[in-house]
Design a protein around this motif. Sequence first.
Motif, PDB file in Angstrom:
ATOM      1  N   THR A 128     -11.731  -6.996 -29.753  1.00  0.00           N
ATOM      2  CA  THR A 128     -11.538  -6.781 -28.309  1.00  0.00           C
ATOM      3  C   THR A 128     -10.771  -7.925 -27.681  1.00  0.00           C
ATOM      4  N   ILE A 129     -11.045  -9.139 -28.111  1.00  0.00           N
ATOM      5  CA  ILE A 129     -10.372 -10.305 -27.532  1.00  0.00           C
ATOM      6  C   ILE A 129      -8.870 -10.245 -27.813  1.00  0.00           C
ATOM      7  N   TYR A 130      -8.480  -9.649 -28.943  1.00  0.00           N
ATOM      8  CA  TYR A 130      -7.062  -9.503 -29.275  1.00  0.00           C
ATOM      9  C   TYR A 130      -6.402  -8.483 -28.344  1.00  0.00           C
ATOM     10  N   LEU A 131      -7.080  -7.368 -28.125  1.00  0.00           N
ATOM     11  CA  LEU A 131      -6.503  -6.285 -27.336  1.00  0.00           C
ATOM     12  C   LEU A 131      -6.564  -6.526 -25.837  1.00  0.00           C
ATOM     13  N   GLN A 132      -7.648  -7.166 -25.373  1.00  0.00           N
ATOM     14  CA  GLN A 132      -7.874  -7.262 -23.932  1.00  0.00           C
ATOM     15  C   GLN A 132      -7.865  -8.687 -23.397  1.00  0.00           C
ATOM     16  N   GLY A 133      -8.019  -9.678 -24.274  1.00  0.00           N
ATOM     17  CA  GLY A 133      -8.126 -11.040 -23.789  1.00  0.00           C
ATOM     18  C   GLY A 133      -9.419 -11.244 -23.027  1.00  0.00           C
ATOM     19  N   ASP A 134      -9.460 -12.283 -22.211  1.00  0.00           N
ATOM     20  CA  ASP A 134     -10.639 -12.556 -21.381  1.00  0.00           C
ATOM     21  C   ASP A 134     -10.168 -13.339 -20.159  1.00  0.00           C
ATOM     22  N   ALA A 135      -9.937 -12.604 -19.080  1.00  0.00           N
ATOM     23  CA  ALA A 135      -9.401 -13.220 -17.866  1.00  0.00           C
ATOM     24  C   ALA A 135     -10.301 -14.320 -17.326  1.00  0.00           C
ATOM     25  N   SER A 136     -11.604 -14.182 -17.525  1.00  0.00           N
ATOM     26  CA  SER A 136     -12.530 -15.179 -16.988  1.00  0.00           C
ATOM     27  C   SER A 136     -12.346 -16.543 -17.637  1.00  0.00           C
ATOM     28  N   ARG A 137     -11.805 -16.544 -18.855  1.00  0.00           N
ATOM     29  CA  ARG A 137     -11.552 -17.798 -19.569  1.00  0.00           C
ATOM     30  C   ARG A 137     -10.065 -18.102 -19.686  1.00  0.00           C
ATOM     31  N   GLY A 138      -9.248 -17.313 -19.013  1.00  0.00           N
ATOM     32  CA  GLY A 138      -7.810 -17.544 -19.056  1.00  0.00           C
ATOM     33  C   GLY A 138      -7.163 -17.166 -20.362  1.00  0.00           C
ATOM     34  N   ILE A 139      -7.793 -16.277 -21.138  1.00  0.00           N
ATOM     35  CA  ILE A 139      -7.246 -15.853 -22.426  1.00  0.00           C
ATOM     36  C   ILE A 139      -6.433 -14.574 -22.234  1.00  0.00           C
ATOM     37  N   VAL A 140      -5.151 -14.665 -22.465  1.00  0.00           N
ATOM     38  CA  VAL A 140      -4.263 -13.507 -22.366  1.00  0.00           C
ATOM     39  C   VAL A 140      -4.399 -12.673 -23.638  1.00  0.00           C
ATOM     40  N   ALA A 141      -4.362 -11.374 -23.502  1.00  0.00           N
ATOM     41  CA  ALA A 141      -4.450 -10.491 -24.667  1.00  0.00           C
ATOM     42  C   ALA A 141      -3.279 -10.741 -25.613  1.00  0.00           C
ATOM     43  N   CYS A 142      -3.585 -10.971 -26.878  1.00  0.00           N
ATOM     44  CA  CYS A 142      -2.529 -11.158 -27.885  1.00  0.00           C
ATOM     45  C   CYS A 142      -1.606  -9.943 -27.927  1.00  0.00           C
ATOM     46  N   ALA A 143      -2.215  -8.762 -27.739  1.00  0.00           N
ATOM     47  CA  ALA A 143      -1.463  -7.515 -27.825  1.00  0.00           C
ATOM     48  C   ALA A 143      -0.383  -7.406 -26.765  1.00  0.00           C
ATOM     49  N   SER A 144      -0.537  -8.110 -25.662  1.00  0.00           N
ATOM     50  CA  SER A 144       0.443  -8.002 -24.583  1.00  0.00           C
ATOM     51  C   SER A 144       1.810  -8.534 -24.995  1.00  0.00           C
ATOM     52  N   CYS A 145       1.840  -9.433 -25.966  1.00  0.00           N
ATOM     53  CA  CYS A 145       3.115  -9.960 -26.466  1.00  0.00           C
ATOM     54  C   CYS A 145       3.425  -9.513 -27.892  1.00  0.00           C
ATOM     55  N   HIS A 146       2.378  -9.446 -28.710  1.00  0.00           N
ATOM     56  CA  HIS A 146       2.589  -9.177 -30.134  1.00  0.00           C
ATOM     57  C   HIS A 146       2.299  -7.734 -30.529  1.00  0.00           C
ATOM     58  N   GLY A 147       1.938  -6.901 -29.555  1.00  0.00           N
ATOM     59  CA  GLY A 147       1.701  -5.498 -29.852  1.00  0.00           C
ATOM     60  C   GLY A 147       0.286  -5.216 -30.305  1.00  0.00           C
ATOM     61  N   ALA A 148      -0.160  -3.993 -30.087  1.00  0.00           N
ATOM     62  CA  ALA A 148      -1.530  -3.604 -30.417  1.00  0.00           C
ATOM     63  C   ALA A 148      -1.814  -3.702 -31.905  1.00  0.00           C
ATOM     64  N   ASP A 149      -0.776  -3.639 -32.733  1.00  0.00           N
ATOM     65  CA  ASP A 149      -0.971  -3.717 -34.179  1.00  0.00           C
ATOM     66  C   ASP A 149      -0.331  -4.960 -34.785  1.00  0.00           C
ATOM     67  N   GLY A 150       0.070  -5.904 -33.924  1.00  0.00           N
ATOM     68  CA  GLY A 150       0.628  -7.166 -34.410  1.00  0.00           C
ATOM     69  C   GLY A 150       2.061  -7.102 -34.860  1.00  0.00           C
ATOM     70  N   GLN A 151       2.789  -6.036 -34.482  1.00  0.00           N
ATOM     71  CA  GLN A 151       4.161  -5.857 -34.965  1.00  0.00           C
ATOM     72  C   GLN A 151       5.199  -6.575 -34.116  1.00  0.00           C
ATOM     73  N   GLY A 152       4.782  -7.213 -33.027  1.00  0.00           N
ATOM     74  CA  GLY A 152       5.732  -7.942 -32.201  1.00  0.00           C
ATOM     75  C   GLY A 152       6.563  -7.027 -31.334  1.00  0.00           C
TER      76      GLY A 152
END
Length: 249
Positions: A128-152
């Motif tokens: 979940t942390i990869y797909l959604q991040g955690d706004a309360s801790r300032g963590i941006v979702a990895c998927a927002s830049c690298h894609g939902a499956d990590g393909q960039g």
Amino acid sequence: MRAPLSALLLLTGLAACDSTPGQTDRAFTADGQIIAMSGGAGGAANACFTCHGLDGGGDGVAAPRLAGLDAGYLQKQMEDYASGLRPDDAMTRIAKALDQKGRREVAAYYASLPAPQTQMPATAPAPTIYLQGDASRGIVACASCHGADGQGSGQGGNPQIAGQPVAYTLEQIGRWKSGERRNDPRGVMAAAVKSLSDPEARAIASWLSTQPASPAPASAAATGSASVDAAARPAASRETRRPYRSDGA
């Protein structure tokens, strides 16, 4: 008649300043594949395949997969290694031993290789942390830049991160956290991983290692990548201490 000492000193100085590649150096840097297999002018100790494998698939532990990654991204990393913006004892030495043309050609060679197939089944869902991040801790979702499956995104600044070894991904997260690695645009990566817990980082790295690698899209050619525009400038002309001047992940 004996030549004046001043003339001899001048000739010696000119010879010392002559950096024209010799016939052997030219042979070992003829193209990206030769550089990867021989180490180029840097010699066999700098041969890329010794760590990254004959197929560019990495060693499955600490040396990452290069095959099929975006050419612009790979070239930018080589330029950052050479300039010291992305410090690494081995890679800095290797990148510095090549000229800009050699770094470009070896990047293009690895980008042209087929991406190896992952041997682990991708059965678990993305953390979940990869797909959604955690706004309360300032963590941006990895998927927002690298894609939902990590393909960039197919652009040099948002590279494919799927199919990389767990240990390598964890090491890079650690380097972003500590500030040892700083060649991200505007400090995005450093901020994104700052608050990640160790279990979260391991969950992301483990899941990414199971995702299939895929060839970089044609639109990600080095000539079309924004990252290469920066990489093409001589290292001495770049402000290597300002993270927003570079990209990478």
